[in-house]
Design an enzyme around this catalytic site. Structure first.
Site, PDB file in Angstrom:
ATOM      1  CD  GLN A 186      -3.028  -0.568   0.490  1.00  0.00           C
ATOM      2  OE1 GLN A 186      -2.861   0.114  -0.716  1.00  0.00           O
ATOM      3  NE2 GLN A 186      -4.410  -1.486   0.271  1.00  0.00           N
TER       4      GLN A 186
ATOM      5  CD  GLU B  18      -0.073 -11.112  -5.905  1.00  0.00           C
ATOM      6  OE1 GLU B  18       0.069 -10.336  -6.538  1.00  0.00           O
ATOM      7  OE2 GLU B  18      -1.131 -10.824  -4.444  1.00  0.00           O
TER       8      GLU B  18
ATOM      9  CG  ASP C 198      -6.660  -5.042  -0.918  1.00  0.00           C
ATOM     10  OD1 ASP C 198      -7.047  -4.240  -1.632  1.00  0.00           O
ATOM     11  OD2 ASP C 198      -5.986  -4.579  -0.518  1.00  0.00           O
TER      12      ASP C 198
ATOM     13  CB  CYS D 253      -8.668   0.955  -4.156  1.00  0.00           C
ATOM     14  SG  CYS D 253      -8.478   0.264  -5.820  1.00  0.00           S
TER      15      CYS D 253
ATOM     16  CD  GLU E 255      -7.842   0.851  -0.639  1.00  0.00           C
ATOM     17  OE1 GLU E 255      -8.969   0.271  -0.361  1.00  0.00           O
ATOM     18  OE2 GLU E 255      -6.826   1.242  -1.084  1.00  0.00           O
TER      19      GLU E 255
END
Length: 604
Positions: A420, A470, A519, A547, A590
């Site tokens: 971030q 990921e 996320d 986001c 966010e």
């Protein structure tokens, strides 16, 4: 995970952006039968040594009414056609579709032309590539558009040339660039927070309407919710401000180009958009969201490139070398600099000499005091992906990684790993995620789009098991190291696209308490992930970090819609929401949304 870039830079792509709807309407009229040769001036980016799917573009006409993007993609895939990009114009009932090669394009023309779909006979023809925006702007100026030397979109208002005669002067470059990269710089911070909170209010009000349309069984509950919470589907908690409102960015991507002040080889943010005909940049010295450490690195790197014989890369001519500088910094006073360079036809010995001089400058020369602890060189190869962030990076000097501390934990960060961009505000965000997830020692956490593992690692000591997913291999390697750095043995990471990996992992989890934390990138989760979440009835709680809440709306709707032939399993419903400001001085925010599975046995 999504990384907000306050000022997109040309270094992130060589090729013109995807056509906008208005451009397509104009383009269609000019295409005729698709056989006319492209004007070399307008289509200079089409060269043998550059890849662009615009070379292999077709136009599909006579589409059925109300067909959506996913409908067309599924239709083409079903018939063995593999599209690269689809641009659908629903009102005109046609679409532009690009392919990765001539074979795929010709296959599509052969297979789809004349095919019937929902009572319509489809027509397929060749389409000309998208005109280069800068060349198109230049042509308009030559044909009597706005005055030469400045694109129409960027000419200052009130300069007397439009006949208003008020003689108003153009704003200073420092103000112009602030308006581009930090558009709220002149708005009091409390007002910024109010604006961002209102944006989330509108998202929740729209979601309430969508749930009412897609899940009639929730209407009694929804009616009560809207009455209590200002037409929203759930309560909205007070917006969480960023602990720091200036100099907060720990990662910035700067374009290397001609300066708007006339100085060559300038590192900064682009003043306008490429499709608006602008390539000029302004340095970050006066920008409020860039840290002093980053500005120092930029200043020293700019000195270095001005000592070299190599020019900046020009997106108009596809010539030149220096393209982009990415700078990452940490609160532990480490800094990483990544220089992106187009070698063109330089020999290896020339590149080696350049890298040696770069190393010497930052280890022995003027750049020694820049604070750079990790120096990388990334060169672009021929016919590569236009995304510079995908390029392999070669370590020139210093450490391979930088390290950051967050919530008392240690994290390793590699060149391409996600972290971030506002560390202090990320602590606020992750603390809220941990509170909302309602975890205990029997819980299993699924951390989807986990980046370097920050969320999962911050929660690991509270739960029995954490599983991270990921797609960036570099980030997964960092995540595994980060787990070791923090003495954690109950966490594992899997590399792959969430839509490919998540369903199997979810099905294999056996736990009395499963919570997913997602996320995702700005576009949201792939539909396969949403469908897998819906099918897994043992997954009772979901924390969604968005986001771009508007872009994630389809995800929210599919999580809450009634079961159907496509969507299996009990729906979720929103329980609480909150805005967290990770990007002060900009319009980005966010949104945290907690969703819980509907219990059909006990629901009202």
């Amino acid at each position: 995970m999504a990384e907000i870039n306050d000022s997109p830079v040309a270094g992130s792509t060589d090729l013109p952006p995807a056509p906008e709807t208005d451009d397509l309407k104009t383009e269609t009229k000019a295409e005729g039968d698709g056989k006319a040769a492209p004007d070399p001036a307008l289509y200079r980016y089409i060269k043998d040594d550059l890849f662009t799917s615009e070379i292999f573009k077709v136009e599909i006409r006579n589409l059925p009414k109300f067909v959506g993007f996913n409908d067309l993609k599924k239709f083409l895939t079903k018939h063995g056609v593999n599209p690269h990009k689809i641009k659908l114009l629903g009102k005109q009932m046609f679409a532009f579709v690009t392919f990765k090669n001539e074979e795929e394009r010709d296959k599509a023309m052969k297979m789809v032309h004349g095919m019937q779909w929902k009572g319509q006979v489809l027509s397929v023809r060749l389409a000309k590539p998208k005109a280069d925006p800068i060349q198109r702007t230049r042509r308009m100026q030559e044909d009597g558009g706005s005055g030469a030397g400045q694109p129409a979109a960027k000419r200052p208002k009130g300069n007397g040339e439009d006949g208003d005669g008020d003689g108003e002067e153009e704003e200073p470059l420092t103000v112009q660039i602030a308006n581009v990269v930090t558009p709220l710089w002149n708005v009091p911070y409390e007002e910024q927070l109010r604006m961002k909170e209102q944006e989330v209010v509108e998202v929740l009000q729209r979601l309430a309407k969508e749930i009412g349309s897609t899940n009639k069984s929730m209407l009694p509950w929804l009616f009560a919710q809207k009455g209590k919470y200002n037409k929203m589907c759930c309560p909205l908690e007070a917006v969480k401000p960023s602990p720091t409102q200036t100099e907060y960015r720990n990662k910035c991507e700067f374009l290397i180009s001609a300066g708007a002040d006339g100085e060559d080889k300038t590192i900064g943010f682009r003043l306008g958009k490429y499709k608006g005909g602008s390539c000029a940049v302004v340095g970050p010295a006066e920008t409020c969201h860039v840290s002093a450490e980053t500005k120092t690195v930029v200043r020293e790197f700019q000195k270095f490139i001005r000592t070299t014989a190599y020019s900046v890369y020009c997106p108009e001519t596809y010539e030149g070398h220096w393209k982009q500088l990415t700078v990452r910094t940490t609160r532990t006073k480490q800094a990483m600099a990544i220089a992106f360079f187009n070698p063109q036809k330089l020999e290896e010995d020339e590149l080696s000499t350049l890298k040696d001089s770069m190393k010497k400058f930052f280890t022995e020369g003027e750049g020694k005091e820049s604070g750079v602890t990790s120096l990388y060189f990334a060169r672009e190869g021929q016919r590569r992906s236009p995304n510079l962030e995908d390029l392999p990076c070669e370590l020139v000097a210093g450490d391979a990684c930088i390290h950051e501390e967050l919530l008392g934990l240690k994290f390793r960060i590699s060149p391409h790993s996600f972290f971030q961009v506002n560390t202090a505000a990320a602590e606020v965000l992750y603390s809220a995620v941990g509170e909302w997830a309602q975890l205990d020692q029997d819980s299993t956490v699924l951390d989807v789009c986990c980046g370097t593992g920050t969320i999962g690692i911050s929660l690991a000591k509270r739960v029995k098991r954490v599983i991270g997913i990921e797609m960036c291999q570099e980030a997964v390697q960092d995540a595994k190291v980060n787990a070791e750095l923090n003495g954690l043995s109950n966490i594992e990471f899997h590399c792959g696209k969430a839509e490919d990996v998540f369903p199997n992992i979810l099905n294999a989890v056996v736990s009395p308490s499963v919570t997913a934390i997602v996320d995702p990138p700005r576009a949201g989760l792939h539909s396969k992930v949403i469908l897998a979440i819906r099918r897994a009835a043992h997954l009772k709680r979901l924390v969604y970090v968005a986001c771009n809440a508007k872009a994630a709306m389809n995800n929210f709707i599919d999580l809450c819609r009634a079961p159907s032939n496509r969507v299996h399993g009990p729906p979720f419903r929103p329980v609480r929401a909150m805005a967290v400001d990770l990007f002060p001085q900009t319009k980005h925010v966010e949104m945290l949304l907690l969703l819980e599975r509907v219990d059909y046995d006990s629901r009202p």
